[in-house]
Write an enzyme that holds these catalytic residues in place. Sequence first.
Site, PDB file in Angstrom:
ATOM      1  N   VAL A  79     -63.302 -10.229  -7.379  1.00 38.65           N
ATOM      2  CA  VAL A  79     -64.517 -10.920  -8.980  1.00 38.65           C
ATOM      3  C   VAL A  79     -65.783 -10.411  -7.526  1.00 38.65           C
ATOM      4  O   VAL A  79     -66.411 -11.294  -6.925  1.00 38.65           O
ATOM      5  CB  VAL A  79     -64.663 -11.836  -9.458  1.00 38.65           C
ATOM      6  CG1 VAL A  79     -65.828 -12.827  -9.841  1.00 38.65           C
ATOM      7  CG2 VAL A  79     -63.014 -12.368  -9.900  1.00 38.65           C
ATOM      8  N   SER A 124     -68.618 -13.417  -4.018  1.00 40.41           N
ATOM      9  CA  SER A 124     -67.729 -12.290  -4.555  1.00 40.41           C
ATOM     10  C   SER A 124     -66.801 -12.934  -4.000  1.00 40.41           C
ATOM     11  O   SER A 124     -66.422 -14.266  -3.365  1.00 40.41           O
ATOM     12  CB  SER A 124     -67.559 -10.858  -4.387  1.00 40.41           C
ATOM     13  OG  SER A 124     -67.616 -11.078  -3.243  1.00 40.41           O
ATOM     14  N   LYS A 125     -65.273 -12.818  -4.779  1.00 34.09           N
ATOM     15  CA  LYS A 125     -63.984 -13.820  -3.800  1.00 34.09           C
ATOM     16  C   LYS A 125     -63.149 -12.755  -3.956  1.00 34.09           C
ATOM     17  O   LYS A 125     -62.496 -12.125  -5.403  1.00 34.09           O
ATOM     18  CB  LYS A 125     -63.752 -14.941  -4.215  1.00 34.09           C
ATOM     19  CG  LYS A 125     -63.083 -15.458  -3.929  1.00 34.09           C
ATOM     20  CD  LYS A 125     -64.336 -16.001  -2.230  1.00 34.09           C
ATOM     21  CE  LYS A 125     -63.457 -17.297  -1.410  1.00 34.09           C
ATOM     22  NZ  LYS A 125     -64.224 -17.938  -0.490  1.00 34.09           N
ATOM     23  N   GLY A 126     -61.784 -12.481  -3.803  1.00 30.66           N
ATOM     24  CA  GLY A 126     -60.613 -11.467  -3.951  1.00 30.66           C
ATOM     25  C   GLY A 126     -59.288 -12.673  -3.675  1.00 30.66           C
ATOM     26  O   GLY A 126     -59.679 -14.009  -2.937  1.00 30.66           O
ATOM     27  N   ASP A 165     -60.563 -15.812   4.602  1.00 33.45           N
ATOM     28  CA  ASP A 165     -60.765 -17.188   3.718  1.00 33.45           C
ATOM     29  C   ASP A 165     -59.016 -18.165   3.636  1.00 33.45           C
ATOM     30  O   ASP A 165     -58.239 -17.468   4.891  1.00 33.45           O
ATOM     31  CB  ASP A 165     -60.985 -16.955   1.959  1.00 33.45           C
ATOM     32  CG  ASP A 165     -61.417 -18.258   1.432  1.00 33.45           C
ATOM     33  OD1 ASP A 165     -61.897 -18.739   1.413  1.00 33.45           O
ATOM     34  OD2 ASP A 165     -60.481 -19.019   0.046  1.00 33.45           O
TER      35      ASP A 165
END
Length: 435
Positions: A79, A124-126, A165
């Site tokens: 995202v 963002s992050k995934g 992460d």
Amino acid sequence: MSSVSSRPSQDMVRPEKDTFLGEENPFEAMMSRFDYAAKRLNLDAGLYKVLRHPEKQIIVSVPVQRDGGDVDVFTGYRVLYNTSRGPAKGGIRFDLNVTLDEVKALAAWMTWKCAVVNIPFGGSKGGVICDPSAMSTGELERLTRCYTSAIIDTLGPDSDVPAPDVNTNERVMAWIMDTYSMHKRHTVTAVVTGKPVEMGGSMGRREATGRGCMIVTKEALKRLGMPIKGARVAVQGFGNVGSITARLLTEAGAIVVAVSDKSGGVYNAKGLDIANVEAWVRENRFLAGYPKGEGITNDQLLTCDCDVLVPAALENVITSKNAADIQAKIICEGANGPTTAGADAILEQKGIFVIPDILANAGGVTVSYFEWVQDRGGYFWDEETVNNRLERIMRRSFDEVAGMADRHAVNMRVASYMLSIDRVAAVHRLRGLYA
Ligand code: NAD
């Protein structure tokens, strides 16, 4: 399950909101703070709608051949919440609990965090829904490479830059960098941060988040007129962030009276020898059984007698149920989202000074920014330079958030959201809407 209401923008942001109304949902935690800060800022209606929506949400299927020959298909997300201030920046997590809503919340948090420390990134992050502990190294590598290929169009030093992460690390970043570079037909180090130092990683990155926590804790103590020497600290979580924060605060003169990890905690009113605790954990993996203190639970650690509490493990540990019992005068949020929105008001009523996560743990992304700068410049800094520049940014950011808090008579959390939303909104106003 989506619902239709008279507030379409809200429902578009959280299509499954019926399942996420609890105190412990990170997206709710983020959005309730966002809403309050936006109101205090008098954010105009159009920008309010824009900033409540992620820019891009990608869902991919990731087929992986298992070592035994079978094929499993995993679901992955990426995202990009907002890229108005620069390339998106945000970690990738491999975990069974990953959901699209969680990834959206974390991507929004990254947007605010980068703006609080004023580095030129969006957020963002995934994530991939998987259990890495049940996968071999080969399976994990194939998963990483296939996920990277699936989202490769969004990745790039100028567009979207991942980092480690939960359950991803330097090893995983090296695979992502290699996969991306193979597609581009040349080596692109700046496509990820948190890489091994041998291949373009930055000195000081591993300690950066804990170092940032130590710096802002010292600033908070100064603000409250409390000396660091002899300040009693309790740290939940003894991994990367917790152990380094504990070590650096001890070196600065504080006394760490309690630490914990998922196996439980230990308390010693006279102070723990952190080097000795680190050696125990290196040898035994967990804190359980550490002999030089009294055993306590994680719940007891949160409410123990101390001056500074550093939640550095998990989200949602300080809630409306235990906030009233917290004795610390300062909470430094090393973890992302350790405090629920429901606990905020109770902590404020008690006069506890909270250094919010988007400021407290921003040291990590700040040194990720340094890594990206060094990779792009092809010129690497020594550790002292990294640490000095990190300290300057963390202290400046603390002062800017505290200044906002003073000007608007709000707490540090509201001030940090106001500062970051204002910075993102300012760029939107200058850029205008691309028709
Ligand atoms: P880590 O995996 O190195 O350490 C996590 C620690 O928490 C371990 O000691 C683990 O035993 C403990 N823990 C796990 N479950 C627990 C439980 N139920 N009760 C008590 N302790 C428990 O992770 P980390 O990198 O130190 O990250 C910790 C937090 O900080 C996370 O919220 C992460 O998102 C956040 N954070 C990390 C960075 C970074 O650079 N590493 C940057 C920003 C934010």
